[in-house]
Write a protein that holds these residues in place. Structure first.
Motif, short mmCIF file in Angstrom:
data_model
loop_
_atom_site.label_atom_id
_atom_site.label_comp_id
_atom_site.label_asym_id
_atom_site.label_seq_id
_atom_site.Cartn_x
_atom_site.Cartn_y
_atom_site.Cartn_z
N ILE A 44 -18.16 8.50 0.95
CA ILE A 44 -17.75 9.30 -0.21
C ILE A 44 -16.41 9.95 0.13
CG2 ILE A 44 -18.29 11.39 -1.52
CD1 ILE A 44 -21.28 10.51 -1.25
N ALA A 45 -15.44 9.73 -0.74
CA ALA A 45 -14.08 10.23 -0.47
C ALA A 45 -14.02 11.75 -0.57
CB ALA A 45 -13.11 9.61 -1.45
N VAL A 46 -13.32 12.35 0.38
CA VAL A 46 -13.20 13.81 0.43
C VAL A 46 -11.72 14.19 0.55
CG1 VAL A 46 -13.84 15.90 1.71
CG2 VAL A 46 -15.37 13.92 1.73
N ASP A 47 -11.30 15.18 -0.21
CA ASP A 47 -10.00 15.81 0.02
C ASP A 47 -10.25 17.10 0.78
OD1 ASP A 47 -8.47 13.95 -1.33
OD2 ASP A 47 -8.32 15.13 -3.18
N ILE A 48 -9.47 17.34 1.81
CA ILE A 48 -9.57 18.63 2.49
C ILE A 48 -8.43 19.50 1.99
CG2 ILE A 48 -9.60 19.80 4.72
CD1 ILE A 48 -10.84 17.30 5.92
N THR B 235 0.81 -1.23 0.00
CA THR B 235 0.00 0.00 0.00
C THR B 235 0.84 1.28 0.00
OG1 THR B 235 -0.05 0.05 2.42
CG2 THR B 235 -1.85 -1.12 1.33
N LEU B 236 2.15 1.13 0.10
CA LEU B 236 2.98 2.33 0.27
C LEU B 236 2.88 3.26 -0.93
CD1 LEU B 236 6.20 0.87 1.95
CD2 LEU B 236 4.18 1.87 3.02
N GLY B 237 2.83 4.53 -0.65
CA GLY B 237 2.79 5.54 -1.71
C GLY B 237 1.43 5.70 -2.36
N ALA B 238 0.45 4.90 -1.93
CA ALA B 238 -0.85 4.93 -2.61
C ALA B 238 -1.59 6.25 -2.35
CB ALA B 238 -1.70 3.75 -2.17
N ARG B 239 -2.36 6.66 -3.32
CA ARG B 239 -3.13 7.91 -3.28
C ARG B 239 -4.61 7.64 -3.14
NH1 ARG B 239 -0.52 13.08 -4.16
NH2 ARG B 239 1.66 12.57 -4.43
N THR B 240 -5.33 8.67 -2.73
CA THR B 240 -6.78 8.54 -2.51
C THR B 240 -7.53 9.29 -3.60
OG1 THR B 240 -6.24 8.65 -0.18
CG2 THR B 240 -8.56 8.92 -0.77
N PRO B 241 -8.27 8.61 -4.45
CA PRO B 241 -9.05 9.35 -5.44
C PRO B 241 -10.28 9.98 -4.78
CG PRO B 241 -9.28 6.97 -5.78
CD PRO B 241 -8.47 7.15 -4.52
N ALA B 242 -10.53 11.26 -5.04
CA ALA B 242 -11.70 11.92 -4.44
C ALA B 242 -12.32 12.90 -5.43
CB ALA B 242 -11.29 12.66 -3.17
N GLY C 200 -9.90 19.52 -10.51
CA GLY C 200 -10.11 18.08 -10.59
C GLY C 200 -11.36 17.58 -9.87
N TYR C 201 -12.11 18.47 -9.22
CA TYR C 201 -13.23 18.01 -8.37
C TYR C 201 -14.58 18.23 -9.04
CZ TYR C 201 -9.57 17.83 -4.89
OH TYR C 201 -8.41 17.53 -4.22
N LYS C 202 -15.51 17.35 -8.70
CA LYS C 202 -16.88 17.52 -9.19
C LYS C 202 -17.67 18.44 -8.26
CE LYS C 202 -17.22 13.06 -11.52
NZ LYS C 202 -17.67 11.67 -11.36
N PHE D 170 -20.28 24.22 -6.75
CA PHE D 170 -19.72 24.90 -5.59
C PHE D 170 -20.81 25.10 -4.56
CE2 PHE D 170 -18.80 29.01 -3.43
CZ PHE D 170 -17.61 28.65 -2.81
N LEU D 171 -20.48 24.80 -3.31
CA LEU D 171 -21.46 24.99 -2.23
C LEU D 171 -20.84 25.82 -1.13
CD1 LEU D 171 -23.58 22.16 -0.59
CD2 LEU D 171 -22.50 23.88 0.81
N THR D 172 -21.59 26.84 -0.68
CA THR D 172 -21.15 27.54 0.52
C THR D 172 -22.37 27.81 1.41
OG1 THR D 172 -19.76 29.30 1.41
CG2 THR D 172 -21.16 29.89 -0.45
N THR D 173 -22.10 28.44 2.55
CA THR D 173 -23.12 28.52 3.59
C THR D 173 -23.27 29.93 4.13
OG1 THR D 173 -21.64 28.28 5.46
CG2 THR D 173 -22.33 26.25 4.37
#
Ligand code: GLA
Ligand code: ZN
Length: 672
Positions: free
Chosen positions: A441-445, A392-399, A454-456, A484-487
């Motif tokens: 659901i995967a999230v990048d912060i 698993t080393l170096g693996a990335r998270t698709p989000a 790159g984001y939907k 885009f969502l804001t509050t």
């Protein structure tokens, strides 16, 4: 530069043999081997041992420790010992001591106790790092350097005050500009000379012991930025001293997740890789821990991080130091790996016998042998990690989803005098994160300086400060087809906390297609209501009274004089869409609303699973790894969508297989 790819997930943590006699060391080595430990973090708190006077250094004991761990085949994460200064240094050079928010000059004691602008600290910390690098550069088992330890806190001393003026002069150039950005015409604060600037502590602009209230947000905000930069300068000085000697070695410092005092996004740019210490409280829910991991992963645009510390059993500093239940050490270790860690590390190897950490767990307990529950769990996990190896080393998270988190917004929104004491930046972000995370659901912060393209879906909860250029980035992103969502409490101010006039949310108004005329603070425990898809939800914290300027109303308030005004809106903008949530609400609302939003945008969960099952994906050249974590206390059945092989047990599963997971159990399915 990252860490050189190792042959497995490194396993180990803080080791403090200097607290013990040498007879104990051999037994330590036996036990660490038994626990399958392969890396130790050394030299975290040894300044007093290493430097005995201005010119007197003594490395004899550390030399022995370095030899000991090398002979025993252990890798080293080499710390620099500069998170607690020696007593003699405080006595001889009192400029190193911090001054508290109330103006009290500290005496020697505690740790993380050095003023970041002390000439003594700057000089001697960098010098110690340099001497350590010189002395131990030949050790090829050093895989990384660990500068200081958990930087943090604040100082309000005279050195900081002087340095603050220098920092401001560099940033603003003229005193006129300073008067403008701080709006000093208010309350007759006009400054005529840089010497008029003082630290905004309890003696000046701020009140409350935790500096949460201020008369001048602009001043306090700049002081936060300045203190974060000051500590970062200390880190950089040590890092540079090390790099001058050991160019190729990666350098880090251990961060603390959502730690408000330091702008970690700025810090991460100076770090070769990020690492952090994970100490959830007894009441932490899984998504809360996951959110901190994702914050840390986002600091380096998704690159793997290190879990530098966690307790194997119990902490000593929480209000209730609950034991980690059987299986939780393993579960939370894999949760870290699932979210991007390439290590599993602990504080610490052997439990101290004196001072405040003597009741904090360690791999080796006060009993002194291997026949403890914590040791057995540690050793079993160590063995498993050996079997898993490097896959698993170096693996990335698709989000597909990005959640914006920004320290300036954190500081500024919570300094704001009004509109409500319930304004909570991290809390608002957590509601959105939790709904997504609990739906798997995967999230990048990410930060406001990161790329959105790159984001939907990009969610920026409580974007109170919309910095210069950020609105344009969002505009381009949405025009190009992004969502885009804001509050509520968004788009009020620019970078200096000066209101952008013309109607809220100012720079974001055209994108959202709304105008917020007023906002109503709702008392804790009370709420308005709105209905979304047939279900009634609370509207709380702050209710915006807004007008549509092109957007559609999706739902409206049901009570009070603003009954009928929109609370959820949607706007078509270019090829994309912008969403606005005008009030706070409850967990059920966010779950329903975000599920719909993600569904409409083609964002799918990595696995559909019952409550309490967390699923996360990491990908590298070895394949795609689906981590499935059962946080429940009961057996839970999971249906696998795809076929795969569990890399822990090497069991193969067919697509559609029903797997009953034991409480706290983990599966890591590898798909090619
Ligand atoms: C922090 C520190 C360690 C130790 C642990 C105890 O993370 O970095 O030195 O004090 O907490 O939980
Ligand atoms: Zn200071």
């Amino acid at each position: 530069m990252g860490v050189q790819r190792q042959n497995k997930i490194m396993y180990g943590g803080d080791y403090n043999p200097e607290q013990w006699s040498e007879e104990v060391w051999a037994e330590d080595m036996r036990l660490l081997k038994l626990a399958h430990i392969d890396i130790v973090t050394l030299n975290v708190f040894n300044w007093a041992m290493l430097q005995k006077d201005d010119e007197v250094y003594d490395f004899v004991k550390l030399d022995k420790i370095m030899e000991l761990v090398k002979e025993n085949g252990l890798k080293v994460c080499m710390a620099t010992s500069t998170a607690a200064h020696p007593a003699w240094m405080a006595r001889k050079h009192p400029d190193i001591l911090r001054t508290e928010h109330n103006g009290m000059k500290r005496k020697f004691g505690s740790r993380h106790n050095s003023c970041p602008n002390s000439p003594t600290y700057r000089k001697y910390s960098a010098l110690l790092a340099q001497k350590l690098a010189q002395r131990y550069q030949g050790y090829d088992n050093i895989v990384a350097w660990h500068v200081a330890n958990e930087y943090g806190g604040q100082c309000y001393c005279e050195n900081c005050e002087k340095q603050f003026r220098v920092w401001l002069k560099e940033k603003y150039g003229t005193i006129e500009e300073l008067n403008r950005v701080w709006n000093l015409a208010f309350w007759s604060h006009t400054m005529y000379d840089w010497e008029d600037v003082v630290v905004p502590d309890l003696r000046s602009e701020e009140w409350f012991w935790d500096y949460t209230r201020t008369n001048f947000q602009g001043i306090s905000l700049d002081y936060r930025r300045f203190q974060s930069d000051s500590m970062l300068a200390c880190y950089r000085a040590e890092r540079d001293a090390i790099k001058e000697i050991m160019r190729g070695v990666p350098v880090t410092t251990n961060l603390m997740g959502f730690y408000k005092d330091l702008d970690y996004q700025k810090w991460a740019r100076e770090m070769d890789f990020v690492s952090w210490d994970n100490y959830p409280g007894h009441d932490a829910y899984p998504a809360q821990i996951a959110m901190s991991h994702d914050l840390i992963r986002g600091l380096k645009q998704g690159a793997p991080f290190w879990l530098m510390e966690q307790t194997p059993g119990v902490s000593n500093w929480h209000p209730y130091c609950a034991l980690k239940r059987p299986g939780v050490l393993r579960l939370w270790s894999y949760q870290a790996v699932a979210h991007g860690s390439d290590t599993v590390m602990f504080f610490q190897m052997r439990r101290s016998i004196g001072a405040c950490e003597k009741y904090h767990s360690a791999v080796i307990d006060h009993a002194g042998h291997e026949n403890t529950r914590v040791f057995r769990e540690t050793a079993a996990l160590g063995k498993e990690l050996e079997r898993i190896g490097a896959q698993t080393l170096g693996a990335r998270t698709p989000a597909d989803v990005a959640l914006i988190f920004d320290w300036d917004n954190w500081w500024a929104s919570e300094y704001s005098a009004g509109p409500s004491r319930l304004i909570n930046y991290h809390g608002e972000a957590s509601k959105y994160y939790r709904a997504l995370s609990e739906a798997n659901i995967a999230v990048d912060i990410i930060g406001v300086e990161d790329d959105l393209s790159g984001y939907k879906l990009v969610i920026a909860p409580m974007l109170y400060m919309c910095k210069d250029g950020f609105d344009e980035k969002v505009r381009m992103y949405v025009k190009g087809g992004g969502a885009f969502l804001t509050t509520y409490f968004s788009g009020y101010v620019e970078d200096h906390d000066l209101v952008v006039t013309g109607g809220y949310p100012a720079r974001l108004r055209d994108i959202l297609g709304i105008w917020v005329e007023e906002s109503d603070a709702v008392v804790e425990g009370k709420c308005n209501h709105f209905t979304y898809k047939g279900v009634r939800y609370p509207a709380d914290i702050l209710c915006d009274l807004l007008h549509l300027e092109g957007a559609r109303a999706v739902s409206a308030y049901e009570e009070d004089f603003y009954r009928g005004m929109p609370v959820l809106t949607e706007n078509d903008f270019g090829k994309g869409k912008a969403f606005y949530v005008a009030a706070g609400s409850g967990r059920e609302f966010y779950a329903a609303y975000l599920a719909d939003l993600c569904g409409s945008l083609g964002i799918s969960p990595v696995l559909k699973a019952p409550e309490g099952i967390e699923a996360v994906v990491r990908e590298n050249e070895n394949g795609s790894f689906l981590f499935i974590l059962n946080h429940n206390d009961a057996d839970t059945a999971v249906t696998l969508a795809d076929s795969g092989t569990d890399i822990i047990t090497e069991t193969a599963y067919a697509a559609g297989a029903q797997v009953t997971m034991a409480p706290k159990d983990v599966l890591i399915l590898r798909k090619r």
